[in-house]
Design an enzyme around this catalytic site. Structure first.
Site, PDB file in Angstrom:
ATOM      1  CB  CYS A 115      62.319  14.687   6.448  1.00  0.00           C
ATOM      2  SG  CYS A 115      60.752  14.527   5.858  1.00  0.00           S
ATOM      3  NE  ARG A 120      66.014  10.753   9.149  1.00  0.00           N
ATOM      4  CZ  ARG A 120      64.674  10.515   8.758  1.00  0.00           C
ATOM      5  NH1 ARG A 120      63.973  11.595   7.974  1.00  0.00           N
ATOM      6  NH2 ARG A 120      63.800   9.505   9.114  1.00  0.00           N
ATOM      7  CG  ASP A 301      57.505   9.635  12.570  1.00  0.00           C
ATOM      8  OD1 ASP A 301      58.625  10.384  12.293  1.00  0.00           O
ATOM      9  OD2 ASP A 301      57.364   8.604  11.881  1.00  0.00           O
ATOM     10  NE  ARG A 394      58.872  12.079   1.588  1.00  0.00           N
ATOM     11  CZ  ARG A 394      59.527  12.461   2.777  1.00  0.00           C
ATOM     12  NH1 ARG A 394      59.795  13.584   3.339  1.00  0.00           N
ATOM     13  NH2 ARG A 394      59.930  11.372   3.736  1.00  0.00           N
TER      14      ARG A 394
HETATM   15  C1  UD1 Z   1      62.103   5.829  10.693  1.00  0.00           C
HETATM   16  C2  UD1 Z   1      60.750   6.332  10.075  1.00  0.00           C
HETATM   17  C3  UD1 Z   1      60.729   7.832  10.665  1.00  0.00           C
HETATM   18  C4  UD1 Z   1      60.796   7.987  11.946  1.00  0.00           C
HETATM   19  C5  UD1 Z   1      62.103   7.224  12.532  1.00  0.00           C
HETATM   20  C6  UD1 Z   1      62.181   7.215  14.061  1.00  0.00           C
HETATM   21  C7  UD1 Z   1      60.598   4.871   8.033  1.00  0.00           C
HETATM   22  C8  UD1 Z   1      60.459   4.869   6.587  1.00  0.00           C
HETATM   23  N1  UD1 Z   1      60.889   6.216   8.600  1.00  0.00           N
HETATM   24  O1  UD1 Z   1      62.959   6.468  10.116  1.00  0.00           O
HETATM   25  O2  UD1 Z   1      59.197   8.105  10.131  1.00  0.00           O
HETATM   26  O3  UD1 Z   1      60.755   9.313  12.278  1.00  0.00           O
HETATM   27  O4  UD1 Z   1      61.989   5.898  12.146  1.00  0.00           O
HETATM   28  O5  UD1 Z   1      61.028   6.824  14.823  1.00  0.00           O
HETATM   29  O6  UD1 Z   1      60.207   4.012   8.562  1.00  0.00           O
HETATM   30  N2  UD1 Z   1      70.816   6.931  13.049  1.00  0.00           N
HETATM   31  C9  UD1 Z   1      72.093   6.972  13.015  1.00  0.00           C
HETATM   32  N3  UD1 Z   1      72.844   5.945  12.434  1.00  0.00           N
HETATM   33  C10 UD1 Z   1      71.984   5.069  11.606  1.00  0.00           C
HETATM   34  C11 UD1 Z   1      70.829   5.092  11.382  1.00  0.00           C
HETATM   35  C12 UD1 Z   1      70.119   5.990  12.376  1.00  0.00           C
HETATM   36  O7  UD1 Z   1      72.803   7.648  13.716  1.00  0.00           O
HETATM   37  O8  UD1 Z   1      72.776   4.259  10.872  1.00  0.00           O
HETATM   38  C13 UD1 Z   1      69.996   7.872  13.998  1.00  0.00           C
HETATM   39  C14 UD1 Z   1      69.189   8.697  13.111  1.00  0.00           C
HETATM   40  O9  UD1 Z   1      70.251  10.144  12.780  1.00  0.00           O
HETATM   41  C15 UD1 Z   1      68.215   9.424  14.075  1.00  0.00           C
HETATM   42  C16 UD1 Z   1      68.150   8.137  14.978  1.00  0.00           C
HETATM   43  O10 UD1 Z   1      69.084   7.203  14.999  1.00  0.00           O
HETATM   44  O11 UD1 Z   1      68.821  10.265  14.801  1.00  0.00           O
HETATM   45  C17 UD1 Z   1      66.956   7.399  14.517  1.00  0.00           C
HETATM   46  O12 UD1 Z   1      67.105   6.998  13.192  1.00  0.00           O
HETATM   47  P1  UD1 Z   1      66.206   5.571  12.577  1.00  0.00           P
HETATM   48  O13 UD1 Z   1      65.486   4.938  13.650  1.00  0.00           O
HETATM   49  O14 UD1 Z   1      67.026   4.814  11.641  1.00  0.00           O
HETATM   50  O15 UD1 Z   1      64.922   6.179  11.719  1.00  0.00           O
HETATM   51  P2  UD1 Z   1      64.599   5.908   9.992  1.00  0.00           P
HETATM   52  O16 UD1 Z   1      64.592   4.507   9.950  1.00  0.00           O
HETATM   53  O17 UD1 Z   1      65.566   6.689   9.356  1.00  0.00           O
END
Ligand code: UD1
Length: 414
Positions: A115, A120, A301, A394
């Site tokens: 998305c 991200r 979400d 999705r």
């Molecule tokens: C998961 C969920 C998604 C949900 C999100 C937050 C899945 C498949 N998806 O996504 O539906 O919206 O959690 O609850 O489980 N970030 C960084 N660096 C990183 C990783 C993350 O800066 O290495 C930031 C991201 O840009 C974002 C925040 O941390 O702003 C949260 O991301 P994250 O918790 O990792 O979400 P996802 O695992 O991608």
């Protein structure tokens, strides 16, 4: 890819079976790569994200067996993905990094897609893998990791759900003990850890901010029923809060949805936690304030579905999005339906209006698409939700059938 025709609907009444959680199934599928034995996943949801991960696994040489109510994965002979297309399609494919590295000592993925709700980055995943001893090389739009993993202490700069899951998986087969500090606490992480423990992993503290993993030499196969989808259940609860009525969300778990349930109660919606699921009664009558946070705070979400509720609820509701920097794209689309929304950076202010009118709108991401469908159920005339990119399929299993079965006027066109 798909469009949805939605019309103003009577109060929703009946029962909606809640599917198995997409966000639990995707990491659990990746966890299946940690053993050469069969892993059986019960009732996986029929979603394109699941299908995309299946085709990625098949392209890597895994054997997949699909039955009506189960998916079996055997990763006895597999290799790192060569065709990058499936990896690019969705963010969650980054979760293969940990298992590939742990099993093969090597992993390569192009920077993931998904998305368009923010930048991200995956720096926390990479920082953690590097602490576990992987050599990380970035370049040409991708990342390559190599090396044998050994236990380490990892501090996450923010409690990322995906990074916590990826590092737990990588650490299960590492030499020695790994401690992840400032870990995310989402129910999907607890489910993943329980699944890995059923495979023979040693994990303590999942669901708290410190997770400790004691590496073991190998894991074995298992059979697992992942948790129900709290995002789908929450979305359906929001649909009821817009139209009114009485919905039983079969299989939904109150303990995973407390922040939403408190907010709906504040808004005047009645909720009952029953043995078969959550019963949602009546529509929202009072405005509310939402600040998205990591679990157990209000889930990002469900911010968009709750904004659809706010559009029709009398008074001024306020939303603060703290997780993703670009997650108000639905606000502009809701405005096309007559909603009164002002967005300033990460804050959205919604003045409830009794009148929404149908229009052609676009699903800009997965949850935005659901929010537009919900608003369409309460908008006079017809709303067409265009989803060229296929965001809704999705993450929502047959949303049109489930809503239509409880009186929602919705059909999928093409
Ligand atoms: C998961 C969920 C998604 C949900 C999100 C937050 C899945 C498949 N998806 O996504 O539906 O919206 O959690 O609850 O489980 N970030 C960084 N660096 C990183 C990783 C993350 O800066 O290495 C930031 C991201 O840009 C974002 C925040 O941390 O702003 C949260 O991301 P994250 O918790 O990792 O979400 P996802 O695992 O991608």
């Amino acid at each position: 890819m798909a469009h949805y025709a939605v019309r103003e609907s009577p109060p929703l009444r009946g029962e909606i079976p809640i599917s198995t959680s997409k966000n639990a199934v995707l990491p659990i599928m990746c966890g299946a790569l940690l053993t050469s034995e069969d892993v059986r996943i019960e009732n996986p949801p029929e979603l394109t994200d699941v299908a995309t991960l299946c085709s990625l696994f098949e392209a890597c040489g895994c054997a997949l067996h699909r039955e009506r109510d189960a998916l079996t994965i055997r990763a006895d002979a597999f290799h790192v993905p060569k065709d990058e297309e499936d990896v690019r399609k969705m963010r969650a494919s980054v979760l293969v990094l940990g298992p590939l590295l742990a099993r093969l000592g090597e992993a390569h993925i192009p920077l993931p897609g998904g998305c368009a709700i923010g930048q991200r980055p995956i720096d926390q995943h990479l920082k953690g893998m590097s602490a576990l001893g992987a050599k990380v090389a970035c370049g040409h739009g991708g990342v390559t990791l190599t090396g044998r993993l050994r236990g380490a202490v990892i501090y996450l700069d923010m409690p990322s759900v995906g990074a916590t899951e990826n590092l737990i998986m990588a650490a299960t087969l590492a030499d020695g003990v790994t401690r992840i500090e400032n870990a995310a606490k989402e129910p999907e992480i607890v489910d993943l850890a329980a699944f890995l423990c059923a495979m023979g992993a040693r994990i303590a503290g999942a669901g708290t901010s410190t997770v400790v993993i004691e590496g073991v030499p190998s894991l074995h196969g298992t059979s697992w029923q992942p948790i129900s989808d709290r995002a789908e259940a929450g979305t359906m609860a929001c649909a009821c809060a817009v139209t009114g009525g009485e919905l039983l969300l079969r299989g939904a778990r109150a303990d995973h949805l407390r922040s939403l349930l408190f907010k709906l109660s504040e808004a005047g919606v009645h909720i009952r936690d029953t043995q078969s699921g959550l019963l949602v009664l009546g529509r929202a009558k009072q405005p509310f304030e939402i600040r998205t946070m990591v679990y157990p705070g209000f889930p990002t979400d469900l911010q968009a579905p709750m904004m659809a509720v706010a559009c029709k609820t009398p008074g001024t509701s306020v939303f603060l999005e703290t997780i993703f920097e670009n997650r108000f794209m639905h606000a502009a689309e809701l405005t096309r339906l007559g909603a009164h929304i002002r967005v300033e950076n990460r804050v959205a202010v919604v003045e409830g209006t009794p009148y929404l009118t149908g229009a052609k709108v676009t699903a800009t991401d997965l949850r935005a698409g659901a929010a537009l469908i919900i608003a369409g159920l309460a908008a006079e005339g017809e709303t067409t939700v265009c989803d060229e990119a296929g965001h809704i399929v999705r993450g929502y299993e047959r949303i049109e059938e489930k809503l239509a079965a409880v009186g929602g006027c919705i059909s999928r066109i093409a």
